[in-house]
Design an enzyme around this catalytic site. Structure first.
Site, PDB file in Angstrom:
ATOM      1  N   ASP A  66      79.308  91.708 -54.483  1.00  0.00           N
ATOM      2  CA  ASP A  66      79.631  90.343 -54.890  1.00  0.00           C
ATOM      3  C   ASP A  66      79.598  90.242 -56.416  1.00  0.00           C
ATOM      4  O   ASP A  66      78.569  90.482 -57.044  1.00  0.00           O
ATOM      5  CB  ASP A  66      78.626  89.365 -54.273  1.00  0.00           C
ATOM      6  CG  ASP A  66      78.941  87.925 -54.617  1.00  0.00           C
ATOM      7  OD1 ASP A  66      79.898  87.373 -54.065  1.00  0.00           O
ATOM      8  OD2 ASP A  66      78.224  87.343 -55.465  1.00  0.00           O
ATOM      9  N   THR A  99      85.369  85.617 -57.821  1.00  0.00           N
ATOM     10  CA  THR A  99      84.680  85.893 -59.090  1.00  0.00           C
ATOM     11  C   THR A  99      85.138  87.214 -59.703  1.00  0.00           C
ATOM     12  O   THR A  99      85.373  87.293 -60.912  1.00  0.00           O
ATOM     13  CB  THR A  99      83.158  85.938 -58.875  1.00  0.00           C
ATOM     14  OG1 THR A  99      82.863  86.860 -57.810  1.00  0.00           O
ATOM     15  CG2 THR A  99      82.619  84.570 -58.494  1.00  0.00           C
ATOM     16  N   THR A 100      85.262  88.227 -58.876  1.00  0.00           N
ATOM     17  CA  THR A 100      85.688  89.538 -59.383  1.00  0.00           C
ATOM     18  C   THR A 100      87.113  89.475 -59.934  1.00  0.00           C
ATOM     19  O   THR A 100      87.408  90.035 -60.997  1.00  0.00           O
ATOM     20  CB  THR A 100      85.590  90.595 -58.267  1.00  0.00           C
ATOM     21  OG1 THR A 100      84.259  90.608 -57.742  1.00  0.00           O
ATOM     22  CG2 THR A 100      85.930  91.978 -58.794  1.00  0.00           C
ATOM     23  N   ASP A 393      80.036  82.779 -49.108  1.00  0.00           N
ATOM     24  CA  ASP A 393      81.434  82.920 -49.530  1.00  0.00           C
ATOM     25  C   ASP A 393      82.370  82.359 -48.465  1.00  0.00           C
ATOM     26  O   ASP A 393      83.328  81.634 -48.775  1.00  0.00           O
ATOM     27  CB  ASP A 393      81.775  84.392 -49.790  1.00  0.00           C
ATOM     28  CG  ASP A 393      81.185  84.910 -51.087  1.00  0.00           C
ATOM     29  OD1 ASP A 393      80.609  84.100 -51.835  1.00  0.00           O
ATOM     30  OD2 ASP A 393      81.282  86.123 -51.354  1.00  0.00           O
TER      31      ASP A 393
END
Length: 532
Positions: A66, A99-100, A393
């Protein structure tokens, strides 16, 4: 720091301040962004790798892929790197996923800016091109979006599945998908034709158990405590639950006082009076018709005895957050004093049962609950933590899709379409800004490239294939990371909320523009040796 002006030395910055200017600071910010992006790059996609993070102080270990968790755990000093990490944390807070993607995109935008700077393009021109590119990219992604009805469980399952695929808990994702979607749908409310979901209405509880497959959805609440007296029942069917915020015991007075007792009769009278006062507290609860009690404070032994005698299951020291949560699930009112408790204040549930193995109490079968609880089980804390991250998530993306009513294709399809359409748009602009807009579009290659690399495929071959397919008008074509084929992502069920893409585009672009425009960095060292 000082400067010379007309032969006179003038002190501009206080002593201990270090200053970096011009190309040096630009290079520094570019390298910082690229390094942070490289940290999470290998975690992108269903076949991304995990990272092991070890806390040097306590030795605590976190294993996850994550992006927000990884970047939240690492310590950085560079201000540019901190800004990139802030992108991930903001993305996680606002959307819950992507986010990544956002961080990789910042790194790619800064890498493209590095090439433009080497060609002599001014930072303000690059910033202008990036802003124009961002506006166009947001238009493109909106045009690619499709509608989803908040009651379309089948489609919402695909959105949840896309979010949790690639986590360490993938073997139970089939069951988790259903739990996540049902939990969110149960608490969703409609107002003025819009669907609203409060993320606090879905509580996630963790419990060590033999298998991850034992996760379950409870239409009610789970309290991390058990009954206070062994004489109380472990199970109550057709429960009527009372919620009391004050202690059911004799509390100390606000003023200091002494009682002088000189005879045994006075001792007996004092004890009798205390017992009667505590019995009245229990009687008030019994008379209300309650057979389950949740008390935010303590319950005295005498009160416990009378409650147990009446067959009431009581739990003490329930956290305030759980009390409020239970109130919403049970449609019950939290009262301040037992004397004020009435039948109207009680909540209803089909079953209240103590789980002695897990040391929790489940309150389930609530009628039209405003809150739900997802109970997760796993063999270790590491596994439970990763399970929780996956479920968080999943719930967030389902909430996003239900509230906005829109979704887009995944698998790099959106990024390839943005890349190609921005390239066409740049030709209509002309001048040096055109170069900046083209560079902005080229940065979107980083997402499908990373997906291909992390899946063990040749990124150049896959990028060529993707561009070729999109040039034929197949705008939803993306990379199947398991087979290496370019397929229709909608048909594959690889979809994600529009909000996630929109937020990652906007936050990554704005951060890159801010960093590009910096040409002077001043860092003041603290004079306090204990600081920092």
């Amino acid at each position: 720091m000082s400067q010379q002006l007309g032969g006179q030395q003038i002190v501009i910055l206080r002593q201990g301040t270090t200053q970096t200017r011009g190309k040096e600071v630009q290079d520094s910010n570019i390298k910082a962004a690229k390094v942070i992006a490289a940290v999470v790059r290998s975690t992108l996609g269903p076949r991304g790798m995990d990272k092991m993070l070890v806390n040097p102080k306590g030795g605590d270990v976190v294993i996850t892929n994550d992006g927000a968790t990884i970047l939240g755990e690492i310590a950085v000093k560079h201000p540019g790197a901190k800004m990139v990490i802030e992108v991930a944390l903001t993305q996680d807070k606002e959307v819950g996923d992507g986010t990544t993607t956002a961080v990789i995109l910042v790194g790619a935008l800064m890498e493209q800016a590095e090439s433009l700077l080497e060609q002599g393009i001014h930072p303000t021109v690059i910033a202008e091109g990036y802003r124009m590119g961002m506006v166009k990219a947001l238009e493109i992604v909106k045009s690619l979006s499709l509608k989803v009805d908040s009651s379309d469980r089948k489609l919402l399952l695909k959105i949840a599945n896309t979010a949790i695929t690639g986590k360490s808990i993938e073997q139970v994702k089939g069951k988790l998908d259903g739990i996540i979607v049902d939990a969110v749908m149960a608490v969703a409310e409609t107002a003025d034709g819009k669907t609203l979901v409060d993320e606090d209405d879905v509580m996630i509880k963790k419990q060590k158990g033999p298998s991850m497959d034992d996760a379950e959805l409870i239409r009610g609440v789970v309290i991390d405590k058990t009954r206070v007296h062994v004489g109380m029942p472990k199970k109550i069917v057709k429960a009527k639950v009372a919620l009391i915020a004050t202690p059911l015991e004799i509390t100390k007075t606000q003023i200091k006082a002494k009682i002088r007792i000189s005879t045994t009769d006075q001792i007996n009278a004092f004890s009798t009076q205390e017992r009667e006062a505590l019995k009245k507290l229990a009687d008030a609860i019994i008379e209300s018709g309650a057979n389950v009690l949740l008390c935010q404070k303590g319950i005295s032994d005498i009160t416990q005895f009378y409650l147990a005698k009446a067959g009431i299951l009581a739990i003490e020291d329930v956290p305030e957050s759980d009390m409020k949560y239970a109130g919403r699930a049970l449609h019950a009112t939290i009262v301040g004093k037992p004397e004020a408790l009435t039948a109207k204040d009680l909540g209803a549930a089909d079953l209240v049962e103590e789980d002695t193995e897990g040391k929790v109490t489940r309150i389930s079968g609530c009628t039209n609950p405003k809150t739900t609880t997802i109970l997760l089980r796993g063999t270790s804390d590491y596994l439970l933590d990763e399970l929780e991250r996956a479920v968080v998530d999943g719930t967030r993306v389902v909430m996003d899709a239900m509230e906005d009513g829109t979704y887009v294709a995944g698998g790099g399809a959106v990024e390839i379409e943005i890349l190609m359409k921005i390239r066409d748009y740049a030709r209509t602009v002309g001048g040096r800004v055109q170069m900046a807009i083209e560079a902005y579009g080229a940065a979107y290659e980083s997402i499908p490239r990373a997906l291909a690399e992390n899946s063990g495929f040749d990124p150049i071959d896959k990028l060529v294939e993707l561009k070729n397919v999109h040039s034929m008008g197949r705008k939803n074509a993306g990379l199947n990371v398991f087979e290496g084929k370019v397929v229709d992502m909608l048909a594959e069920g690889v979809i994600e909320p529009l909000r996630s893409k929109r937020q990652s585009i906007q936050s990554a672009s704005e951060t890159a523009v801010m960093l590009i425009r910096v040409d002077d960095m001043m860092i003041t060292q603290s004079n306090n040796p204990a600081a920092g």
